[in-house]
Scaffold this motif. Structure first.
Motif, PDB file in Angstrom:
ATOM      1  N   ASP A  86       0.851  -1.184   0.000  1.00  0.00           N
ATOM      2  CA  ASP A  86       0.000   0.000   0.000  1.00  0.00           C
ATOM      3  C   ASP A  86       0.893   1.242   0.000  1.00  0.00           C
ATOM      4  OD1 ASP A  86       0.817   0.415   2.670  1.00  0.00           O
ATOM      5  OD2 ASP A  86      -0.963  -0.561   3.474  1.00  0.00           O
ATOM      6  N   ARG A  87       0.300   2.407   0.123  1.00  0.00           N
ATOM      7  CA  ARG A  87       1.057   3.660   0.021  1.00  0.00           C
ATOM      8  C   ARG A  87       2.096   3.822   1.127  1.00  0.00           C
ATOM      9  NH1 ARG A  87       0.025   7.081  -3.595  1.00  0.00           N
ATOM     10  NH2 ARG A  87      -1.930   7.222  -4.714  1.00  0.00           N
ATOM     11  N   GLU A  88       1.878   3.207   2.285  1.00  0.00           N
ATOM     12  CA  GLU A  88       2.767   3.410   3.420  1.00  0.00           C
ATOM     13  C   GLU A  88       3.796   2.297   3.608  1.00  0.00           C
ATOM     14  OE1 GLU A  88       0.842   4.507   7.078  1.00  0.00           O
ATOM     15  OE2 GLU A  88      -0.878   5.264   5.948  1.00  0.00           O
ATOM     16  N   PHE A  89       3.385   1.047   3.389  1.00  0.00           N
ATOM     17  CA  PHE A  89       4.238  -0.093   3.705  1.00  0.00           C
ATOM     18  C   PHE A  89       4.187  -1.165   2.627  1.00  0.00           C
ATOM     19  CE2 PHE A  89       2.642   1.380   7.881  1.00  0.00           C
ATOM     20  CZ  PHE A  89       3.852   1.691   8.483  1.00  0.00           C
ATOM     21  N   VAL A  90       5.255  -1.950   2.600  1.00  0.00           N
ATOM     22  CA  VAL A  90       5.240  -3.261   1.964  1.00  0.00           C
ATOM     23  C   VAL A  90       5.266  -4.245   3.125  1.00  0.00           C
ATOM     24  CG1 VAL A  90       6.472  -4.893   0.500  1.00  0.00           C
ATOM     25  CG2 VAL A  90       6.516  -2.470  -0.060  1.00  0.00           C
ATOM     26  N   GLN A  91       4.290  -5.124   3.176  1.00  0.00           N
ATOM     27  CA  GLN A  91       4.211  -6.105   4.263  1.00  0.00           C
ATOM     28  C   GLN A  91       4.550  -7.487   3.730  1.00  0.00           C
ATOM     29  OE1 GLN A  91       0.873  -6.088   7.056  1.00  0.00           O
ATOM     30  NE2 GLN A  91      -0.003  -4.476   5.768  1.00  0.00           N
ATOM     31  N   LEU A  92       5.372  -8.205   4.457  1.00  0.00           N
ATOM     32  CA  LEU A  92       5.693  -9.590   4.139  1.00  0.00           C
ATOM     33  C   LEU A  92       5.401 -10.419   5.381  1.00  0.00           C
ATOM     34  CD1 LEU A  92       9.236  -8.974   2.614  1.00  0.00           C
ATOM     35  CD2 LEU A  92       7.048  -8.948   1.432  1.00  0.00           C
ATOM     36  N   LYS A  93       4.697 -11.514   5.202  1.00  0.00           N
ATOM     37  CA  LYS A  93       4.402 -12.402   6.326  1.00  0.00           C
ATOM     38  C   LYS A  93       4.601 -13.835   5.857  1.00  0.00           C
ATOM     39  CE  LYS A  93       1.066 -13.213   9.953  1.00  0.00           C
ATOM     40  NZ  LYS A  93      -0.223 -12.831  10.512  1.00  0.00           N
ATOM     41  N   PHE A  94       5.432 -14.568   6.575  1.00  0.00           N
ATOM     42  CA  PHE A  94       5.711 -15.943   6.177  1.00  0.00           C
ATOM     43  C   PHE A  94       6.129 -16.754   7.392  1.00  0.00           C
ATOM     44  CE2 PHE A  94       9.238 -13.137   5.385  1.00  0.00           C
ATOM     45  CZ  PHE A  94      10.314 -13.762   5.979  1.00  0.00           C
ATOM     46  N   GLY A  95       6.016 -18.063   7.265  1.00  0.00           N
ATOM     47  CA  GLY A  95       6.379 -18.973   8.333  1.00  0.00           C
ATOM     48  C   GLY A  95       5.173 -19.376   9.164  1.00  0.00           C
ATOM     49  N   LYS A  96       5.165 -20.602   9.646  1.00  0.00           N
ATOM     50  CA  LYS A  96       4.070 -21.068  10.487  1.00  0.00           C
ATOM     51  C   LYS A  96       4.546 -21.237  11.924  1.00  0.00           C
ATOM     52  CE  LYS A  96       0.043 -23.833  10.355  1.00  0.00           C
ATOM     53  NZ  LYS A  96      -1.089 -23.196   9.761  1.00  0.00           N
ATOM     54  N   TRP A  97       5.653 -21.943  12.121  1.00  0.00           N
ATOM     55  CA  TRP A  97       6.178 -22.138  13.471  1.00  0.00           C
ATOM     56  C   TRP A  97       6.992 -20.928  13.905  1.00  0.00           C
ATOM     57  CZ3 TRP A  97       6.493 -26.538  10.166  1.00  0.00           C
ATOM     58  CH2 TRP A  97       5.547 -27.500  10.470  1.00  0.00           C
ATOM     59  N   GLN A  98       7.818 -20.441  13.050  1.00  0.00           N
ATOM     60  CA  GLN A  98       8.588 -19.234  13.335  1.00  0.00           C
ATOM     61  C   GLN A  98       8.097 -18.155  12.371  1.00  0.00           C
ATOM     62  OE1 GLN A  98      12.799 -19.683  13.053  1.00  0.00           O
ATOM     63  NE2 GLN A  98      13.206 -17.550  13.536  1.00  0.00           N
ATOM     64  N   GLN A  99       7.015 -17.522  12.750  1.00  0.00           N
ATOM     65  CA  GLN A  99       6.347 -16.578  11.871  1.00  0.00           C
ATOM     66  C   GLN A  99       7.060 -15.232  11.884  1.00  0.00           C
ATOM     67  OE1 GLN A  99       2.229 -15.083  12.643  1.00  0.00           O
ATOM     68  NE2 GLN A  99       1.788 -16.523  10.985  1.00  0.00           N
ATOM     69  N   GLN A 100       7.269 -14.685  10.694  1.00  0.00           N
ATOM     70  CA  GLN A 100       7.877 -13.373  10.556  1.00  0.00           C
ATOM     71  C   GLN A 100       6.892 -12.448   9.851  1.00  0.00           C
ATOM     72  OE1 GLN A 100      11.812 -13.255   8.943  1.00  0.00           O
ATOM     73  NE2 GLN A 100      12.348 -15.229   9.806  1.00  0.00           N
ATOM     74  N   HIS A 101       6.765 -11.255  10.375  1.00  0.00           N
ATOM     75  CA  HIS A 101       5.906 -10.237   9.775  1.00  0.00           C
ATOM     76  C   HIS A 101       6.779  -8.999   9.611  1.00  0.00           C
ATOM     77  CE1 HIS A 101       1.741  -8.076   9.802  1.00  0.00           C
ATOM     78  NE2 HIS A 101       2.435  -7.866   8.709  1.00  0.00           N
ATOM     79  N   VAL A 102       7.138  -8.683   8.372  1.00  0.00           N
ATOM     80  CA  VAL A 102       8.059  -7.598   8.081  1.00  0.00           C
ATOM     81  C   VAL A 102       7.280  -6.438   7.481  1.00  0.00           C
ATOM     82  CG1 VAL A 102      10.112  -6.938   6.779  1.00  0.00           C
ATOM     83  CG2 VAL A 102       9.884  -9.276   7.618  1.00  0.00           C
ATOM     84  N   LEU A 103       7.491  -5.252   8.034  1.00  0.00           N
ATOM     85  CA  LEU A 103       6.920  -4.024   7.490  1.00  0.00           C
ATOM     86  C   LEU A 103       8.058  -3.183   6.939  1.00  0.00           C
ATOM     87  CD1 LEU A 103       4.404  -2.978  10.273  1.00  0.00           C
ATOM     88  CD2 LEU A 103       3.857  -3.817   8.015  1.00  0.00           C
ATOM     89  N   ILE A 104       7.981  -2.854   5.667  1.00  0.00           N
ATOM     90  CA  ILE A 104       8.997  -2.022   5.035  1.00  0.00           C
ATOM     91  C   ILE A 104       8.347  -0.682   4.719  1.00  0.00           C
ATOM     92  CG2 ILE A 104      10.641  -1.836   3.145  1.00  0.00           C
ATOM     93  CD1 ILE A 104      10.155  -4.929   2.765  1.00  0.00           C
ATOM     94  N   PRO A 105       8.745   0.396   5.400  1.00  0.00           N
ATOM     95  CA  PRO A 105       8.161   1.698   5.084  1.00  0.00           C
ATOM     96  C   PRO A 105       8.572   2.144   3.676  1.00  0.00           C
ATOM     97  CG  PRO A 105       9.356   1.752   7.171  1.00  0.00           C
ATOM     98  CD  PRO A 105       9.666   0.450   6.512  1.00  0.00           C
ATOM     99  N   MET A 106       7.646   2.723   2.942  1.00  0.00           N
ATOM    100  CA  MET A 106       7.930   3.136   1.568  1.00  0.00           C
ATOM    101  C   MET A 106       9.058   4.157   1.485  1.00  0.00           C
ATOM    102  SD  MET A 106       6.449   1.612  -0.811  1.00  0.00           S
ATOM    103  CE  MET A 106       5.103   0.506  -1.079  1.00  0.00           C
ATOM    104  N   GLU A 107       9.201   5.016   2.506  1.00  0.00           N
ATOM    105  CA  GLU A 107      10.261   6.019   2.441  1.00  0.00           C
ATOM    106  C   GLU A 107      11.648   5.415   2.593  1.00  0.00           C
ATOM    107  OE1 GLU A 107       8.458   6.185   6.611  1.00  0.00           O
ATOM    108  OE2 GLU A 107       7.634   6.507   4.634  1.00  0.00           O
TER     109      GLU A 107
END
Length: 170
Positions: A86-107
């Motif tokens: 979206d305009r503010e972030f790129v979000q990545l979410k992966f993993g089931k047991w060791q779940q990672q949720h990464v937010l990358i600010p567009m700036e």
């Protein structure tokens, strides 16, 4: 002060499992061939007996690893990978047991690029690589039309300029 961030919902391509299975099969087959050649060399050149035992153990472990990475891991990865742009972030979410949720600010995004190897080209898939000052993030195995539109969309949101043309976009 807290942001309400909606969970990512976009999934990677179902063809990803085929690509990862082919790639993992090639890698494990090559490793098994090398171990087979080394076992043949131990018999041919009368190396120490412990070398042959170690090679058989390594071969057995490699077969177990191959079973996991060819039959189980690709399905697991495809089902757990999610992304959202979206305009503010790129979000990545992966993993089931060791779940990672990464937010990358567009700036913070400095570049966006697509990668495609020969196996991925056959299935019309790309990896989308998003680079920041300190790290590189990948969205694996997305279809070519989605990858190209996401590349342009992220570049537009992050205000990345093409070095050659000086225009917005990718």
């Amino acid at each position: 002060m807290y942001l309400h961030i909606i969970e990512p919902t976009e999934t990677i391509s179902n063809k990803a499992t085929k690509v990862w299975r082919i790639s993992n099969t090639i890698g494990h087959t090559t490793a098994l061939l090398i171990i087979g050649i080394l076992i043949t060399c131990t018999n041919q050149f009368d190396w120490y007996d412990w070398v042959e035992i170690v090679l058989y153990i390594l071969g057995g472990l490699l077969i177990l690893s191959a079973i996991f990475s060819i039959f189980i891991e690709p399905i697991y990865l495809q089902r757990t990978w999610r992304y959202q742009v979206d305009r503010e972030f790129v979000q990545l979410k992966f993993g089931k047991w060791q779940q990672q949720h990464v937010l990358i600010p567009m700036e913070k995004v400095e570049y966006v690029r697509t990668e495609q190897g020969p196996i991925m080209r056959r299935y019309d898939l790309y990896d989308l690589e998003i680079g920041t000052t300190t790290s590189i993030h990948k969205i694996p195995a997305i279809s070519s039309d989605i990858a190209k539109s996401l590349k342009i969309e992220i570049a537009t949101f992050a205000k990345i300029r093409d070095a050659e043309e000086g225009e917005m976009g990718a």
